[in-house]
Design a protein around this motif. Structure first.
Motif, PDB file in Angstrom:
ATOM      1  N   LYS A  73      33.916  30.962  43.406  1.00 33.74           N
ATOM      2  CA  LYS A  73      35.214  31.363  42.839  1.00 33.74           C
ATOM      3  C   LYS A  73      35.673  32.708  43.413  1.00 33.74           C
ATOM      4  O   LYS A  73      36.784  32.824  43.931  1.00 33.74           O
ATOM      5  CB  LYS A  73      35.120  31.469  41.306  1.00 33.74           C
ATOM      6  CG  LYS A  73      34.584  30.219  40.628  1.00 33.74           C
ATOM      7  CD  LYS A  73      34.522  30.375  39.130  1.00 33.74           C
ATOM      8  CE  LYS A  73      33.599  31.456  38.630  1.00 33.74           C
ATOM      9  NZ  LYS A  73      32.168  31.169  38.754  1.00 33.74           N
ATOM     10  N   SER A  74      34.802  33.705  43.319  1.00 35.13           N
ATOM     11  CA  SER A  74      35.185  35.027  43.804  1.00 35.13           C
ATOM     12  C   SER A  74      35.455  35.011  45.301  1.00 35.13           C
ATOM     13  O   SER A  74      36.398  35.649  45.781  1.00 35.13           O
ATOM     14  CB  SER A  74      34.085  36.042  43.516  1.00 35.13           C
ATOM     15  OG  SER A  74      33.849  36.101  42.139  1.00 35.13           O
ATOM     16  N   THR A  75      34.627  34.274  46.019  1.00 38.88           N
ATOM     17  CA  THR A  75      34.805  34.215  47.472  1.00 38.88           C
ATOM     18  C   THR A  75      36.185  33.653  47.808  1.00 38.88           C
ATOM     19  O   THR A  75      36.875  34.163  48.693  1.00 38.88           O
ATOM     20  CB  THR A  75      33.697  33.352  48.100  1.00 38.88           C
ATOM     21  OG1 THR A  75      32.436  33.828  47.638  1.00 38.88           O
ATOM     22  CG2 THR A  75      33.736  33.414  49.601  1.00 38.88           C
ATOM     23  N   SER A 111      39.472  42.678  40.460  1.00 38.71           N
ATOM     24  CA  SER A 111      38.238  42.063  40.939  1.00 38.71           C
ATOM     25  C   SER A 111      37.253  41.910  39.793  1.00 38.71           C
ATOM     26  O   SER A 111      37.392  42.515  38.741  1.00 38.71           O
ATOM     27  CB  SER A 111      37.625  42.892  42.053  1.00 38.71           C
ATOM     28  OG  SER A 111      37.094  44.076  41.517  1.00 38.71           O
ATOM     29  N   GLN A 112      36.251  41.079  40.053  1.00 40.73           N
ATOM     30  CA  GLN A 112      35.260  40.784  39.029  1.00 40.73           C
ATOM     31  C   GLN A 112      34.601  42.057  38.520  1.00 40.73           C
ATOM     32  O   GLN A 112      34.296  42.186  37.350  1.00 40.73           O
ATOM     33  CB  GLN A 112      34.207  39.852  39.643  1.00 40.73           C
ATOM     34  CG  GLN A 112      33.211  39.332  38.653  1.00 40.73           C
ATOM     35  CD  GLN A 112      32.425  38.165  39.235  1.00 40.73           C
ATOM     36  OE1 GLN A 112      32.684  37.712  40.348  1.00 40.73           O
ATOM     37  NE2 GLN A 112      31.485  37.669  38.482  1.00 40.73           N
ATOM     38  N   ARG A 113      34.401  42.992  39.455  1.00 39.48           N
ATOM     39  CA  ARG A 113      33.733  44.222  39.061  1.00 39.48           C
ATOM     40  C   ARG A 113      34.747  45.344  38.872  1.00 39.48           C
ATOM     41  O   ARG A 113      34.416  46.508  39.033  1.00 39.48           O
ATOM     42  CB  ARG A 113      32.719  44.616  40.120  1.00 39.48           C
ATOM     43  CG  ARG A 113      31.534  43.678  40.162  1.00 39.48           C
ATOM     44  CD  ARG A 113      30.624  44.049  41.297  1.00 39.48           C
ATOM     45  NE  ARG A 113      30.225  45.447  41.214  1.00 39.48           N
ATOM     46  CZ  ARG A 113      30.126  46.247  42.252  1.00 39.48           C
ATOM     47  NH1 ARG A 113      30.423  45.809  43.448  1.00 39.48           N
ATOM     48  NH2 ARG A 113      29.746  47.494  42.103  1.00 39.48           N
ATOM     49  N   LEU A 153      43.096  37.288  38.899  1.00 46.32           N
ATOM     50  CA  LEU A 153      42.184  37.891  37.938  1.00 46.32           C
ATOM     51  C   LEU A 153      40.823  37.204  38.059  1.00 46.32           C
ATOM     52  O   LEU A 153      40.704  36.012  37.818  1.00 46.32           O
ATOM     53  CB  LEU A 153      42.713  37.708  36.511  1.00 46.32           C
ATOM     54  CG  LEU A 153      44.124  38.225  36.239  1.00 46.32           C
ATOM     55  CD1 LEU A 153      44.574  37.809  34.844  1.00 46.32           C
ATOM     56  CD2 LEU A 153      44.179  39.740  36.376  1.00 46.32           C
ATOM     57  N   ASP A 154      39.819  37.970  38.465  1.00 43.67           N
ATOM     58  CA  ASP A 154      38.491  37.378  38.650  1.00 43.67           C
ATOM     59  C   ASP A 154      37.615  37.697  37.449  1.00 43.67           C
ATOM     60  O   ASP A 154      37.180  38.823  37.274  1.00 43.67           O
ATOM     61  CB  ASP A 154      37.865  37.908  39.944  1.00 43.67           C
ATOM     62  CG  ASP A 154      36.680  37.067  40.388  1.00 43.67           C
ATOM     63  OD1 ASP A 154      36.300  36.134  39.642  1.00 43.67           O
ATOM     64  OD2 ASP A 154      36.135  37.336  41.469  1.00 43.67           O
ATOM     65  N   GLU A 155      37.381  36.716  36.626  1.00 45.69           N
ATOM     66  CA  GLU A 155      36.617  36.871  35.391  1.00 45.69           C
ATOM     67  C   GLU A 155      37.027  38.128  34.631  1.00 45.69           C
ATOM     68  O   GLU A 155      36.221  39.010  34.390  1.00 45.69           O
ATOM     69  CB  GLU A 155      35.121  36.884  35.690  1.00 45.69           C
ATOM     70  CG  GLU A 155      34.647  35.489  36.035  1.00 45.69           C
ATOM     71  CD  GLU A 155      33.143  35.405  36.253  1.00 45.69           C
ATOM     72  OE1 GLU A 155      32.420  36.133  35.576  1.00 45.69           O
ATOM     73  OE2 GLU A 155      32.727  34.599  37.088  1.00 45.69           O
ATOM     74  N   PRO A 156      38.286  38.174  34.230  1.00 44.23           N
ATOM     75  CA  PRO A 156      38.802  39.412  33.642  1.00 44.23           C
ATOM     76  C   PRO A 156      38.202  39.720  32.275  1.00 44.23           C
ATOM     77  O   PRO A 156      38.212  40.865  31.857  1.00 44.23           O
ATOM     78  CB  PRO A 156      40.305  39.152  33.531  1.00 44.23           C
ATOM     79  CG  PRO A 156      40.421  37.662  33.451  1.00 44.23           C
ATOM     80  CD  PRO A 156      39.310  37.120  34.287  1.00 44.23           C
TER      81      PRO A 156
END
Ligand SMILES: Nc1ncnc2c1ncn2[C@@H]1O[C@H](COP(=O)(O)OP(=O)(O)OP(=O)(O)O)[C@@H](O)[C@H]1O
Ligand SMILES: [Mg+2]
Lengths: 374, 320
Positions: free
Chosen positions: B47-49, B87-89, B163-166
């Motif tokens: 997903k993030s990639t 980003s996720q982080r 939004l990556d795993e917000p």
């Protein structure tokens, strides 16, 4: 234009980071103070022994010149030449004076005579300095003999037009502190530039904010320049503090051109920042970045640049390695400008090497950055 | 190359390899304007990639993607101008105050001072941080940080939002508030691309893509996806030793799938008359204490497990 918010942000973070501010602004002054006083390279109370084959009043008065000096502490008279090596090897003494049996005989006849001085050179820096003191005492004594001879010959009011005092060039009183100032500037700049850029870039990556910066319409150049400007300002302030402390405590003034000094400094700073950025492309964490920086830049700048130990006294392999230490070139330039006050013609080759080094490190950094950022 | 100007996100056979490892395997889909497009999948699904390639910070190994009409490969800088990316982080600068963070992010997106002022107040409002401008960001509770982060991401009013795993690691109430914000943005026409682990969040999305092992294994609205399970009946079972109970049931040839569901587990069966009764009998015979056996509406998780198990890898590419 987008660079301004980056600079402002970096300054704000810097201002809140008391630790780094202390390190960068307080430590230089403290180090200079320590090197100047506590770790003074003036070598006092060197223990010495005498092997006096002459045993005359003349030789005793010569020895007295040493015993009365605060630089030397008399330990003993040796009775046999074999003791000389023993005392030196056993480190009971660091200097042995050998006065030949012809000493008073020769002097009485105005013939040049020789005294042998053996110095323990294990610590080459100290050894060189001690040798300087010995020279100075011997020459003063020679002068005294010459003057006595004149007086005995009836010419009572002899004035010697020349102040015949032995001098070491560029650092006449052998004040090590003066010598330390350029070295400290080189060192502190390296610390500030490398540590700050490496850590601040790696920290952003560690925290995950780097990714956020990468999607902003901000070119890598804008980002990097924006991040480094605050640290450049800080290094320059640190430099001014060192120069100020150097002036206040040790009367160090910049003898040469300030413009030239600034130019050389900028080239050096860019090299240092390049090294910091290069490290940031390799290191994953701040600890690793710090370790790499310490091993590849801080220690070499301290040990291999000629800052503390003279390069010419190093083993040959180490001497070759010193060519990879940019501070080596910078130091020659700094000392030339600050202590000697000479122009670029005296050390242009060093500036050239420094520039070549800077260009190489920057190109390497740009290549690595492009890979790391995309 | 049809239609990549009309659609905010067009992805065609997008692939990313890290060495020999294929993180994203020939993924294709289209996102409509104003949609909330959800990417659902377990850890390491890619997903993030995928998101990072769409944001122009990771170069695809193969395939193409257009975001806002721009090619992510050739015009990453143009792409960056029309997106917001959390980003996720994502983390804010904890050593800066709330306001300083907003000023910084507004600044790097080139907002001039007047607009920045307006947007700053707007962001403070949505984050519920009005009056807290001078508080150090590190001292905020995580739910507030998350909303402030969203505020920072959309200060420049991007038409497309990634939004990556917000909401990972945020309490349920804050998640609720966060999703209300996402709805509001989508109503105002912002296209939202969001990844999540949470199945309940996935139900909020207009359309969903299920990612598994780098592949897009299903694509459709939550209702459409649930129809994949038509013909199946799903029972929710609560018993002692659920893991062992699941094993026992799985051994029966008339049981299609079993899966953990919170403290209970789900059992799906295909065309089995009176399956509830059969489940009870088997479990009782094996000495499990039953608290509940009930027919239930299939959840997305059931769909997910069903899809993965059946390895329905024939593509679900929607055409545009
Ligand atoms: N830079 C990289 N180099 C090598 N492998 C990578 C890299 N980035 C991601 N991967 C691998 O690619 C796979 C997909 O990662 P990705 O981060 O896209 O998963 P994800 O679906 O976002 O998972 P999560 O839910 O944990 O965030 C993982 O197995 C990961 O280890
Ligand atoms: Mg992820």
């Amino acid at each position: 234009m987008n660079i301004v918010p980056v600079i402002v942000k970096e300054f704000r973070q810097l201002r809140r980071d008391k630790r780094i501010l202390t390190v960068l602004l307080f430590i230089p002054g403290l180090m200079l103070f320590m090197f100047g006083y506590a770790l003074n390279f003036d070598v006092k109370h060197t223990r010495f022994a005498v092997y006096d084959e002459d045993r005359s009043s003349m030789s005793r008065s010569f020895i007295e010149q040493f015993t009365t000096s605060e630089y030397f502490d008399f330990v003993e008279y040796l009775t046999h030449p074999s003791q000389i090596d023993k005392r030196l090897d056993g480190e009971q003494v660091r200097v042995v004076l050998v006065i030949p049996s012809r000493f008073s005989y020769d002097l009485a006849r105005n013939i040049e005579t020789k005294v042998q001085v053996l110095i323990d050179g294990t610590n080459s820096t100290a050894g060189t300095i001690v040798l300087g003191y010995v020279n100075s005492i011997v020459q003063q004594y020679s002068l005294k003999i010459v003057m006595d001879a004149f007086q005995r010959s009836g010419k009572t009011s002899l004035t010697i037009p020349i102040d015949y005092r032995p001098r070491l060039w560029y650092n006449p009183e052998l004040k090590s502190a003066k010598f330390m100032v350029p070295g400290l500037i080189a060192f502190i700049m390296m610390v500030t530039a490398v540590i700050s850029t490496a850590l601040s870039v790696v920290r952003e990556r560690e925290l995950g904010t780097m990714e956020q910066l990468l999607v902003a319409p901000l070119s890598p150049a804008e980002l990097i320049i924006g991040k480094t400007i605050p640290y450049i300002v800080l290094s320059i302030i640190a430099t001014i503090i060192i120069l100020g402390v150097g002036f206040a405590l040790f009367d160090v003034t910049i003898k040469g051109s300030i413009l030239l000094l600034s130019c050389v400094t900028v080239i050096y700073l860019v090299a240092a920042l390049g090294m910091g950025l290069f490290i940031s492309t390799i290191a994953e964490t701040q600890q690793v970045a710090f370790m790499i920086a310490a091993v590849t830049t801080l220690l070499p700048t301290f040990i291999l640049s000629g800052f503390v130990f003279p390069i010419r006294n190093m083993p040959e392999i180490i001497q070759v390695i010193t060519y990879l230490v940019p501070a080596r070139y910078f130091l020659v330039g700094l000392r030339s400008i600050i202590l000697k006050g000479v122009g670029i013609e005296a050390f242009w080759d060093q500036v050239l090497y420094l520039t070549i080094f800077t260009v190489i490190i920057l190109s390497g950094t740009i290549v690595r950055m492009k890979k790391a950022l995309r | 190359m049809i239609g990549h100007f009309e659609h905010p996100i067009v992805v065609r056979s997008l692939t990313k390899k890290f060495g020999l490892f294929v993180a994203v395997d020939s993924v294709s889909f289209v996102v409509e304007k104003g949609e909330i497009f959800g990417f659902l999948g377990p850890n390491g699904a890619g997903k993030s990639t995928t998101i990072r390639m769409l944001c122009g910070i990771l170069e695809p190994t193969d395939g193409n993607a257009w975001v806002g009409g721009f090619d992510v490969r050739r015009e990453p800088d143009e792409v960056k101008k029309c997106i917001g990316y959390m980003s996720q982080r994502f983390s804010l600068y904890e050593d800066l105050t709330v306001e300083q963070n907003l000023i910084f992010f507004g600044g790097i997106y080139g907002l001039e001072s007047e607009r920045l002022e307006v947007r700053k107040h707007w962001a403070l409002d949505i984050a519920g941080l009005r009056g807290q401008e001078k508080v150090l960001t590190g001292e905020l509770p995580s739910g507030w940080k998350q909303r402030l982060a969203l505020g920072c991401t959309i200060l420049h009013e991007p038409p497309i939002l990634f939004l990556d795993e917000p909401t990972s690691g945020v309490d349920p109430i804050s998640r609720r508030i966060f999703w209300d914000l996402i709805y509001e943005l989508s109503n105002q026409g912002t296209t939202v691309f969001v990844t999540t682990h949470y199945m309940d969040e996935a139900e909020h999305c207009t359309r969903l893509g299920l990612m598994y092992g780098g592949k897009l294994i299903a694509l459709g609205t939550p209702t459409e996806l649930k129809q994949k399970l038509s013909g199946y009946t799903v029972y929710e079972v609560e018993s002692t030793q659920p893991l062992e109970a699941m094993e026992v049931l799985q051994a029966e040839e008339w049981v299609a799938e079993t899966s953990m569901f919170g403290t209970a587990f789900h059992v799906s069966v295909q065309n089995v008359p009176r399956a509830g009764l059969k489940i009870r009998k088997i479990l009782e015979k094996n000495g499990f204490e039953i608290r509940k056996v009930e027919k239930t509406i299939p959840s997305l998780e059931d769909v997910f497990i069903h899809t993965v198990l059946h390895q329905e890898q024939n593509s679900f590419h929607t055409e545009s």
